[in-house]
Enzyme design. Structure first.
Site, PDB file in Angstrom:
ATOM      1  N   LYS A 346       0.830  -1.198   0.000  1.00 27.32           N
ATOM      2  CA  LYS A 346       0.000   0.000   0.000  1.00 27.32           C
ATOM      3  C   LYS A 346       0.868   1.252   0.000  1.00 27.32           C
ATOM      4  O   LYS A 346       2.025   1.232   0.424  1.00 27.32           O
ATOM      5  CB  LYS A 346      -0.910   0.015   1.231  1.00 27.32           C
ATOM      6  N   ASP A 347       0.276   2.364  -0.479  1.00 32.09           N
ATOM      7  CA  ASP A 347       0.988   3.628  -0.583  1.00 32.09           C
ATOM      8  C   ASP A 347       1.479   4.104   0.785  1.00 32.09           C
ATOM      9  O   ASP A 347       0.898   3.786   1.816  1.00 32.09           O
ATOM     10  CB  ASP A 347       0.075   4.702  -1.172  1.00 32.09           C
ATOM     11  N   LYS A 348       2.529   4.915   0.752  1.00 35.39           N
ATOM     12  CA  LYS A 348       2.994   5.551   1.984  1.00 35.39           C
ATOM     13  C   LYS A 348       2.189   6.809   2.274  1.00 35.39           C
ATOM     14  O   LYS A 348       1.572   6.928   3.334  1.00 35.39           O
ATOM     15  CB  LYS A 348       4.485   5.901   1.887  1.00 35.39           C
TER      16      LYS A 348
END
Length: 708
Positions: A346-348
């Site tokens: 998942k994105d930061k």
């Protein structure tokens, strides 16, 4: 990438498939502007509270059109109840060797005989009911009926004493693409019909008569043979199976011999006398148990062996890299990062919700650190026990809620902004977007991107890969100062003293380098400080980079037309892990007839088990492998226990369930912007779903016609 030798087409830039103008705006202004929620295999948002296990077997399956894959089936839930109690061993009665079921004479028995017989029948009946239910969820009605008829024919053949001909009869249950569903089907068939065996052939499940069952049924009763084979298939740890008591020593010897000859690598057998403890005791019975697995130099005593503990939970994190979150949780729980499993990265710079499983940690233990977790911009909920870990790709997709701020026209475009935005959204909804891997897969803005590390690993350049990983950025902070020191000195111990505590991955790597040295072998050991999912991530990053280049080349070379030599996927519902059997090579006749559309075209993601297009794109792939020194690469890295079979990825994907809302600025904002302010909208709220392994930033790039 350099120009192609055939036609000079370059493929190092990403392209578009829609011809709208697009618009500009700012995304990820704050983490709250980019919310990502995983969609599990049952089509549920994981942010919603649920007490159900992640991969529960359910007779009510979701609509296939809404699922990328069917839910994971847990074969451990088929409880066989085959372990017999001590009372069973005291029950007399055994037929001598050599008698068939019809000839076998049971001694006039006591009540215990009938109790034993009833208990065997009850266990068998329960097994059949549960297994038949599982089969009904895995097979369509026609195939299930064919299987019942096949099983009946085999039994009738044996009961009539007709010998099986060669080759033995067999029945195909069709191709099952999902590995976990195949495993569940194999087990369910054998539990329901223990006198049959199942074999796999390129995702196809084939059923045949079990000659081992037939041989055993000549030695023991049919109920015992059924019970033994169900016990064998269940593989229930620490369980035992006890045959009926047998006073005939020679017959017991024959049963021992058969079991050890056929299944000695799995089980061990022993005869246990009844209460009188004499060798000729008529209550002596054979007990079977699974052989213990060795753990290093010593095996754990049976009483110390315990079933692994798995705890599932939803992880919410904000503006935090996933591996950093896992490292923090591992320290707090006293486990290692490889004890965590997850379905996707998942994105930061976002607020994300995703499923995770941690082993060796109970739900109660995880709940004790909730307050500490919250201080790290994380939260955990939906905490519950499950039977197994997660694997990458074990999800349907992701749901995105995005706000694009500071909306404006493209340079030199004076058209109405609202119309540009609506046109862009409709085009991407209808025509889709090029299914590139997103920039976050490669480490956007990093000096050394992840695909370069992956290429070094594929070429077995272990020291180079370590140094690439520890290459500093231009920032003058403690982390980059430590990395710079390492490249200058190769002093792992000194670098470790400089590296901040929160950089869990770097510190784990440096600790291994300090212990084993900065040599090829030492660097191999250092890579093992990372979990398997992280080691293989870098190789996948290289394959992803090549796929992006290949997609650009394919679209530049042939455009939207499907041409001879292209690869197309024949299964509309397949994900990118489809086997080569589902991939078809387009013929010249099919090209002329426009048989296929662009959204069906797939390109291989590099690996040892993929087929390449048979046109200019295939030659392009070979050129890339030559460029990168991988002509002889088999996409296996034995030193790191990495095998990369490869897969196929659709060139074009579509967002689902798209909704949008234009947000108008208030009067104060308009006055601040001046008399020429555009009174249409200042921000756009977007919501949509994407299939697994698709990137929202790539979808937005196609909408906005802007590299973001």
């Amino acid at each position: 990438m350099e120009e192609d030798a055939d036609d000079g087409i370059r493929s190092d830039s990403l392209c578009f498939i829609n011809d709208h103008v697009g618009f500009q705006g700012s995304i990820k202004t704050s983490p709250g502007d980019f919310i990502v929620t995983e969609i599990d295999e049952l089509g549920r948002l994981v942010s919603k509270a649920t007490d159900e296990p992640l991969c529960e077997i359910s007779k009510t399956q979701p609509d296939p059109s809404n699922c990328v894959k069917k839910p994971k089936l847990n074969t451990q839930t088929v409880d066989l109840e085959c372990e017999n109690n001590e009372e069973a061993a005291n029950s007399p009665g055994r037929s001598p060797a050599g008698h068939s079921e019809g000839d076998r004479v049971q001694p006039a028995g006591s009540d215990r005989d009938s109790e034993k017989e009833n208990s065997v029948r009850c266990a068998t009946s329960k097994c059949e009911v549960e297994s038949v239910g599982l089969l009904s969820s895995l097979l369509d009605e026609s195939t299930h009926t064919s299987l019942d008829h096949f099983a009946r024919d085999v039994k009738e053949m044996w009961n009539s004493r007709t010998e099986l001909t060669e080759p033995s009869p067999e029945l195909s249950l069709g191709r099952i693409l999902d590995k976990r569903q195949r495993a569940a089907l194999h087990s369910a068939v054998r539990q329901t019909f223990p006198f049959l065996i199942t074999v796999g052939n390129n995702s196809e499940v084939v059923v045949k008569p079990s000659l081992e069952y037939k041989e055993l049924s000549h030695l023991v009763s049919e109920e015992e043979a059924l019970g033994f084979f169900r016990y064998l298939d269940a593989k229930k740890e620490n369980s035992k199976f006890t045959f009926q008591p047998d006073p005939n020593k020679d017959h017991r010897k024959a049963v021992h011999h058969f079991l050890n000859k056929k299944f000695g690598n799995l089980v061990e057998t022993k005869s246990f006398p009844g209460q009188s403890h004499s060798a000729g005791n008529p209550n002596t019975a054979i007990t079977v148990r699974f052989r213990e697995k060795a753990h290093g130099k010593r095996s754990h005593p049976e009483g110390e062996r315990r079933r692994a503990v798995y705890t599932a939970f939803t992880l919410q994190k904000e503006n935090l890299e996933m591996f950093e979150a896992i490292g923090f949780l591992a320290i707090k729980l006293g486990v290692i990062p490889s004890d965590f499993s997850y379905a996707g990265l998942k994105d930061k710079k976002a607020i994300t919700y995703q499923s995770m499983v941690v082993r060796k940690v109970t739900p109660e233990r995880l709940k004790t650190i909730e307050e500490e977790i919250k201080k790290k911009r994380m939260n955990v909920f939906n905490v519950r026990s499950v039977d197994d870990s997660l694997r990458l790709g074990q999800l349907k997709g992701n749901h995105f809620e995005i706000i694009i701020r500071n909306l404006r026209n493209q340079p030199n475009d004076s058209a109405n902004l609202r119309e540009r935005i609506l046109e862009a959204i409709e085009n991407v909804k209808n025509k889709g977007f090029v299914n590139y891997y997103g920039p976050q897969r490669f480490g956007k803005g990093k000096k050394i991107q992840t695909d370069r590390i992956g290429l070094a690993l594929l070429k077995n350049e272990m020291v180079k890969a370590i140094k690439l990983f520890l290459t500093p950025e231009d920032a003058d902070d403690p982390v980059n100062k430590a990395k710079k020191y390492f490249l200058q000195t190769e002093d792992a111990k000194g670098t470790l003293s400089l590296m901040p505590e929160f950089r869990v991955r770097e510190r784990a790597l440096l600790e291994s380098l300090h212990r084993f040295g900065v040599t090829e072998e030492g660097c191999v050991q250092a890579w093992f400080s990372f979990p398997h999912s992280m080691r293989i991530f870098y190789i996948h990053a290289y394959s992803s980079r090549v796929w992006n280049e290949a997609a650009s080349y394919r679209l530049a070379a042939y455009g939207p037309k499907v041409v001879k030599g292209d690869l197309v996927c024949l299964d509309e519902d397949a994900d990118e892990h489809l086997p080569s059997s589902k991939v078809h090579l387009v013929t010249e006749e099919e090209e002329s007839a426009d048989t296929y559309a662009l959204h069906q075209v797939v390109l291989p993601v590099l690996g040892y088990n993929v087929q390449y297009p048979e046109n200019k794109v295939g030659r392009w792939y070979q050129g890339v492998l030559g460029r990168d020194g991988l002509q002889a690469c088999r996409f296996r890295v034995p030193a790191l226990k990495l095998n990369v079979p490869g897969c196929y990825r659709h060139i074009v994907k579509h967002p689902h369930n798209v909704s949008h809302r234009l947000v108008h600025p208030d009067a104060a904002e308009l006055r601040a912007e001046g008399p020429h302010a555009d009174d249409t909208a200042s921000s756009l709220a977007l919501s949509f779903d994407l299939d697994a392994s698709c990137y929202a930033t790539v979808c937005l790039r196609e909408m906005m016609k802007d590299d973001i």
